[in-house]
Design a protein around this motif. Structure first.
Motif, short mmCIF file in Angstrom:
data_model
loop_
_atom_site.label_atom_id
_atom_site.label_comp_id
_atom_site.label_asym_id
_atom_site.label_seq_id
_atom_site.Cartn_x
_atom_site.Cartn_y
_atom_site.Cartn_z
N LEU A 346 0.83 -1.21 0.00
CA LEU A 346 0.00 0.00 0.00
C LEU A 346 0.87 1.26 0.00
CD1 LEU A 346 -2.89 -0.90 2.48
CD2 LEU A 346 -3.12 -0.41 0.04
N ASP A 347 1.92 1.25 0.79
CA ASP A 347 2.83 2.41 0.82
C ASP A 347 3.46 2.63 -0.55
OD1 ASP A 347 2.26 2.72 3.50
OD2 ASP A 347 4.08 1.72 4.20
N ALA A 348 3.90 1.54 -1.19
CA ALA A 348 4.51 1.66 -2.52
C ALA A 348 3.48 2.14 -3.55
CB ALA A 348 5.08 0.30 -2.94
N LYS A 349 2.26 1.65 -3.44
CA LYS A 349 1.19 2.09 -4.34
C LYS A 349 0.94 3.59 -4.19
CE LYS A 349 -3.83 1.78 -4.77
NZ LYS A 349 -5.06 1.18 -4.19
N ASN A 350 0.84 4.05 -2.95
CA ASN A 350 0.60 5.47 -2.71
C ASN A 350 1.76 6.33 -3.22
OD1 ASN A 350 -1.87 4.93 -1.51
ND2 ASN A 350 -1.00 4.75 0.54
N GLN A 351 2.96 5.80 -3.10
CA GLN A 351 4.13 6.53 -3.61
C GLN A 351 4.09 6.62 -5.13
OE1 GLN A 351 6.26 8.14 -1.78
NE2 GLN A 351 7.54 8.84 -3.47
N ARG A 352 3.66 5.54 -5.79
CA ARG A 352 3.54 5.57 -7.25
C ARG A 352 2.49 6.59 -7.69
NH1 ARG A 352 3.80 -0.10 -6.55
NH2 ARG A 352 1.54 -0.29 -6.83
N ILE A 353 1.38 6.64 -6.94
CA ILE A 353 0.33 7.60 -7.27
C ILE A 353 0.84 9.03 -7.10
CG2 ILE A 353 -1.93 8.48 -6.52
CD1 ILE A 353 -2.66 5.59 -5.80
N LEU A 354 1.58 9.27 -6.01
CA LEU A 354 2.12 10.60 -5.76
C LEU A 354 3.08 11.03 -6.86
CD1 LEU A 354 2.41 13.04 -3.89
CD2 LEU A 354 4.19 11.78 -2.65
N LEU A 355 3.96 10.12 -7.26
CA LEU A 355 4.92 10.43 -8.33
C LEU A 355 4.20 10.72 -9.64
CD1 LEU A 355 7.75 7.82 -7.60
CD2 LEU A 355 7.84 10.30 -7.25
N GLN A 356 3.16 9.93 -9.92
CA GLN A 356 2.39 10.14 -11.14
C GLN A 356 1.72 11.51 -11.13
OE1 GLN A 356 2.26 8.25 -13.86
NE2 GLN A 356 0.85 9.66 -14.88
N GLN A 357 1.17 11.90 -9.99
CA GLN A 357 0.54 13.21 -9.87
C GLN A 357 1.56 14.33 -10.05
OE1 GLN A 357 -1.22 12.83 -5.98
NE2 GLN A 357 -3.17 12.04 -6.79
N GLN A 358 2.74 14.15 -9.50
CA GLN A 358 3.79 15.16 -9.64
C GLN A 358 4.24 15.30 -11.09
OE1 GLN A 358 6.72 13.70 -6.85
NE2 GLN A 358 5.80 14.80 -5.11
N MET A 359 4.33 14.17 -11.80
CA MET A 359 4.70 14.20 -13.21
C MET A 359 3.64 14.91 -14.03
SD MET A 359 6.28 10.36 -13.76
CE MET A 359 6.23 10.56 -15.53
N GLU A 360 2.38 14.62 -13.74
CA GLU A 360 1.30 15.26 -14.47
C GLU A 360 1.27 16.76 -14.22
OE1 GLU A 360 -2.15 13.17 -13.21
OE2 GLU A 360 -1.73 11.38 -14.43
N GLN A 361 1.53 17.16 -12.99
CA GLN A 361 1.57 18.59 -12.67
C GLN A 361 2.72 19.27 -13.37
OE1 GLN A 361 1.70 18.63 -8.39
NE2 GLN A 361 -0.47 18.11 -8.15
N ALA A 362 3.87 18.58 -13.44
CA ALA A 362 5.04 19.15 -14.12
C ALA A 362 4.77 19.31 -15.61
CB ALA A 362 6.26 18.27 -13.89
N GLN A 363 4.13 18.29 -16.21
CA GLN A 363 3.80 18.37 -17.63
C GLN A 363 2.81 19.50 -17.90
OE1 GLN A 363 2.38 14.43 -18.50
NE2 GLN A 363 4.43 13.54 -18.59
N LEU A 364 1.85 19.65 -17.00
CA LEU A 364 0.87 20.72 -17.14
C LEU A 364 1.53 22.09 -17.03
CD1 LEU A 364 -2.18 21.18 -17.51
CD2 LEU A 364 -2.39 21.28 -15.02
N ALA A 365 2.51 22.20 -16.13
CA ALA A 365 3.23 23.47 -15.96
C ALA A 365 4.04 23.80 -17.22
CB ALA A 365 4.13 23.40 -14.74
N GLU A 366 4.60 22.78 -17.86
CA GLU A 366 5.37 23.00 -19.08
C GLU A 366 4.48 23.44 -20.23
OE1 GLU A 366 7.52 19.50 -20.02
OE2 GLU A 366 8.87 19.62 -18.29
N GLN A 367 3.28 22.87 -20.27
CA GLN A 367 2.35 23.22 -21.35
C GLN A 367 1.74 24.60 -21.17
OE1 GLN A 367 -0.44 20.00 -21.29
NE2 GLN A 367 1.06 18.46 -21.94
#
Length: 371
Positions: A346-367
């Motif tokens: 569960l901890d690893a899953k939540n970490q993957r979700i957090l990283l995915q959200q951070q990547m999406e936010q970074a991509q959105l900021a670039e766009q």
């Protein structure tokens, strides 16, 4: 243990939602009852002739079992998932102080889906196995709602990450085999949709089967019709000539394939290796079955999976024979910290979700850079 007072007598609502919620707010909408006149009577009851009657206050089975539960007794907490036919909600049953998973099935459906609703209700209320999710009750208000045990860690497909260790895999296999054996021996049922998505786990480390909508009654060890997830179907179910009838051994193939996926951390016929579903299914039918790597898994474990994935269905073992294999015999008594593994997963899953959200936010900021 079932929550007290859910069966056998009517319960009166003791709680009203702090914020009134209509069924439309739950994502439901009125069904075209004209299409279901043979099922829905003027009083608003859903009548599965000869099997069960669902109404706003619960469900009554013709074998005498009744489960009284209704929407007014439930506090909606959060959405757990959404599928083609409805939503699964996390709910709190106020009279018994029990958290449940409530599955909503919309009724703008065909005869096949109605049969699946009845099949799942029938299997759930008859199942008294620690390896199958518990059934708490069902009711009908435009949609069918049924309440089941809430498995707080979710399904295995969201937890296996890069793959599970052999000891954990063995405990999962034990639970799955025992659950499937119960269905066959006690209810004469073949699951027909065995895959990691339909195996749930909780933070205590319990592993249980769910989703019995496409399960089928066995007639002299044969099940007829070809229903289930094609990606996990046994070769004999995919080939046209043999798809109409198959034995419970087909579930054993799906079990083996699921264990390989859990062990490797990926679906063995996926990963971009096939350019079409046809190519994928052709590989299942004509190719060599997947194997577990010898450097990570014991020979007993690899032999167990190989027995399940035998291309010849009559040469696959029975559930009883699987339980007698050296691999499962070893882990039947060996203690494994399943709760610890679940928490780490569960901890690893939540970490993957957090990283995915951070990547999406970074991509959105670039766009959309700030001026």
């Amino acid at each position: 243990m079932n929550p007290p007072n859910l069966g056998g007598r009517r319960m009166h609502p003791k709680f009203k939602l702090a914020k009134p919620m209509t069924l439309s707010q739950l994502g439901t909408f009125s069904s075209p009852f004209a299409n279901f006149a043979k099922y829905v009577d003027p009083s608003g009851r859903l009548n599965f002739h000869g099997k069960a009657i669902l109404h706003a206050s619960g469900v009554d089975f013709t074998n005498g079992n009744s489960y009284k539960i209704n929407m007014n007794e439930l506090m909606l907490l959060e959405e757990l998932g959404k599928g083609q036919y409805g939503v699964v909600q996390k709910v709190h049953h106020v009279p018994t102080n029990v958290t449940m998973a409530m599955k909503e099935i919309r009724l703008e459906l065909d005869q096949t889906k109605l049969n699946q609703i009845l099949m799942e209700l029938d299997v759930l209320h008859k199942s008294t196995s620690p390896f199958i999710v518990e059934f708490y009750g069902a009711f009908f208000i435009d949609c069918v709602y049924y309440c089941m045990e809430y498995m707080d860690a979710g399904s295995l497909d969201k937890l296996y990450g890069d793959g599970v260790p052999e000891s954990v895999l063995a405990k999962m296999a034990l639970a799955m085999v025992k659950g499937l054996k119960f269905l066959k021996d006690e209810l004469s049922i073949i699951h027909r949709d065995v895959k990691p998505t339909n195996v749930l786990v909780n933070t205590k480390g319990d592993v249980k089967l769910c989703d019995f909508g496409v399960s089928g009654q066995l007639e002299q060890s044969l099940a007829k019709t070809n229903i289930g997830c094609q990606s996990y179907m046994a070769p004999e179910r995919i080939t046209t000539a043999e798809a109409s009838t198959y034995t419970v051994q087909s579930d054993i193939w799906s079990l083996g394939l699921s264990l390989v996926e859990l062990a490797l951390g990926r679906y063995p016929y996926g990963g971009g290796k096939f350019d079409s579903v046809f190519a994928q299914l052709s590989a299942i039918v004509s190719g060599e079955p997947p194997e577990l790597p010898a450097d990570k898994f014991s020979q007993d474990c690899r032999d167990f999976v190989a027995k399940c994935l035998n291309k010849v269905p009559t040469e696959r073992p029975t559930y009883g024979q699987l339980l007698d294999t050296p691999w499962l015999q070893k882990y039947e008594t060996e203690k494994v910290d399943m709760a610890g593994w679940v928490q780490d997963a569960l901890d690893a899953k939540n970490q993957r979700i957090l990283l995915q959200q951070q990547m999406e936010q970074a991509q959105l900021a670039e766009q959309h850079p700030m001026a």
